[in-house]
Write an enzyme that holds these catalytic residues in place. Structure first.
Site, mmCIF file in Angstrom:
data_model
loop_
_atom_site.group_PDB
_atom_site.id
_atom_site.type_symbol
_atom_site.label_atom_id
_atom_site.label_comp_id
_atom_site.label_asym_id
_atom_site.label_seq_id
_atom_site.Cartn_x
_atom_site.Cartn_y
_atom_site.Cartn_z
ATOM 1 N N ASP A 10 -33.214 21.234 -64.650
ATOM 2 C CA ASP A 10 -33.406 21.069 -63.216
ATOM 3 C C ASP A 10 -32.711 22.274 -62.558
ATOM 4 O O ASP A 10 -31.869 22.936 -63.173
ATOM 5 C CB ASP A 10 -32.756 19.747 -62.775
ATOM 6 C CG ASP A 10 -32.767 19.583 -61.284
ATOM 7 O OD1 ASP A 10 -33.834 19.747 -60.683
ATOM 8 O OD2 ASP A 10 -31.681 19.311 -60.712
ATOM 9 N N ASP A 12 -31.657 22.722 -58.595
ATOM 10 C CA ASP A 12 -30.635 22.399 -57.590
ATOM 11 C C ASP A 12 -29.609 21.423 -58.164
ATOM 12 O O ASP A 12 -29.971 20.340 -58.605
ATOM 13 C CB ASP A 12 -31.288 21.746 -56.360
ATOM 14 C CG ASP A 12 -32.188 22.711 -55.607
ATOM 15 O OD1 ASP A 12 -31.787 23.872 -55.433
ATOM 16 O OD2 ASP A 12 -33.290 22.297 -55.190
ATOM 17 N N ASN A 121 -39.213 26.110 -53.558
ATOM 18 C CA ASN A 121 -38.492 27.373 -53.373
ATOM 19 C C ASN A 121 -37.880 27.876 -54.683
ATOM 20 O O ASN A 121 -37.091 28.835 -54.664
ATOM 21 C CB ASN A 121 -37.372 27.185 -52.343
ATOM 22 C CG ASN A 121 -37.922 26.934 -50.949
ATOM 23 O OD1 ASN A 121 -38.615 27.786 -50.393
ATOM 24 N ND2 ASN A 121 -37.652 25.763 -50.389
HETATM 25 C C1 BG6 Z 1 -34.951 19.375 -55.267
HETATM 26 C C2 BG6 Z 1 -33.745 18.985 -54.423
HETATM 27 O O1 BG6 Z 1 -34.565 20.273 -56.243
HETATM 28 O O2 BG6 Z 1 -35.942 19.987 -54.446
HETATM 29 C C3 BG6 Z 1 -34.194 18.111 -53.270
HETATM 30 O O3 BG6 Z 1 -32.822 18.279 -55.226
HETATM 31 C C4 BG6 Z 1 -35.284 18.822 -52.465
HETATM 32 O O4 BG6 Z 1 -33.093 17.816 -52.459
HETATM 33 C C5 BG6 Z 1 -36.440 19.173 -53.390
HETATM 34 O O5 BG6 Z 1 -35.747 17.972 -51.426
HETATM 35 C C6 BG6 Z 1 -37.564 19.911 -52.669
HETATM 36 O O6 BG6 Z 1 -37.098 21.166 -52.278
HETATM 37 P P1 BG6 Z 1 -37.897 22.234 -51.444
HETATM 38 O O7 BG6 Z 1 -37.155 23.516 -51.702
HETATM 39 O O8 BG6 Z 1 -39.305 22.286 -52.001
HETATM 40 O O9 BG6 Z 1 -37.891 21.807 -50.034
HETATM 41 MG MG MG Z 2 -31.087 18.530 -58.944
#
Ligand code: BG6
Ligand code: MG
Length: 214
Positions: A10, A12, A121
């Site tokens: 994973d 984040d 992202n």
């Molecule tokens: C995950 C995070 O990795 O990505 C979440 O833990 C987040 O908190 C999700 O909502 C989606 O992220 P993004 O960058 O597509 O808005």
């Molecule tokens: Mg995570």
């Protein structure tokens, strides 16, 4: 655990922390809408997709909200634009040396490595932190229809590294991610904020312990 031949991470909360940026961006939107949003609320968004996160934030509103799909997309875009401004400040120093060194060691041992993240992202974050080349494959929120706890992103990552799901370990800091790994038939490794989550089959207390885990 000698059956483990590939490792999926994973992003984040595992490879680096973007929690604070998510919090500040959601809080800005919530403040503008008169919704109280705390760091504790932010923890509920871990591993959850952007649109599902928005639903959680909107559910905290004291006054009833009726929003069209277009309005919700505009709100999610507003949050993401703000979040991206924070992401632009990321540098290679935001990834711990321990993480970089462990990834390099695992590769030296012959494990193909992938990222499996709900975040759209992901590629931008990996590029900002110069971590892209540490991985053999990336599967992220742009590649899937169903977000964690659905196993889709991990199954995609496993296919990209050419490793059967039952031969993959997944390193996760979120309950939704551990459930996704279990549903995908992979070994779920609970780390950081999820280390004590009962859904994890194995606990990882220190990132560098991965070198001798499999
Ligand atoms: C995950 C995070 O990795 O990505 C979440 O833990 C987040 O908190 C999700 O909502 C989606 O992220 P993004 O960058 O597509 O808005
Ligand atoms: Mg995570």
């Amino acid at each position: 655990m000698s059956n483990i031949k590939g490792i999926i991470f994973d992003l984040d909360g595992v490879l680096l922390s973007t929690d604070r940026f998510h919090f500040l961006a959601w809080k800005k939107l919530a403040d503008r809408m008169g919704i109280t949003f705390t760091e504790k609320d932010n923890e509920r968004l871990r591993g959850v997709s952007r649109m599902e996160s928005l639903e959680i934030v909107l559910s905290l509103s004291e006054k009833p909200l009726t929003l069209s799909e277009e309005e919700k997309i505009a709100l999610a875009t507003e949050k993401n634009d703000c979040y991206r401004e924070y992401l632009k400040t990321l540098t290679p120093a935001d990834v711990a040396d321990e993480v970089r060194e462990t990834l390099a060691e695992l590769r030296k041992k012959g494990y193909p490595l992938a990222v499996g993240s709900s975040s759209k992202n992901t590629r931008f974050i990996l590029s900002q932190t110069e971590l892209t080349d540490a991985f053999d494959a990336i599967a992220d929120g742009n590649d899937i229809k169903n977000s964690k706890p659905d196993p889709e992103v991990f199954l995609k990552a496993a296919a990209l590294i050419g490793t059967a799901p039952e031969n993959c370990a997944v390193i996760e800091d979120a309950e939704a991610g551990l459930e996704a790994a279990n549903r995908g038939g992979m070994l779920s490794v609970a780390y950081a904020s999820a280390v004590d989550c009962p859904l994890g089959k194995v606990k990882l207390h220190k990132f560098s312990d991965l070198v001798n885990m499999f």
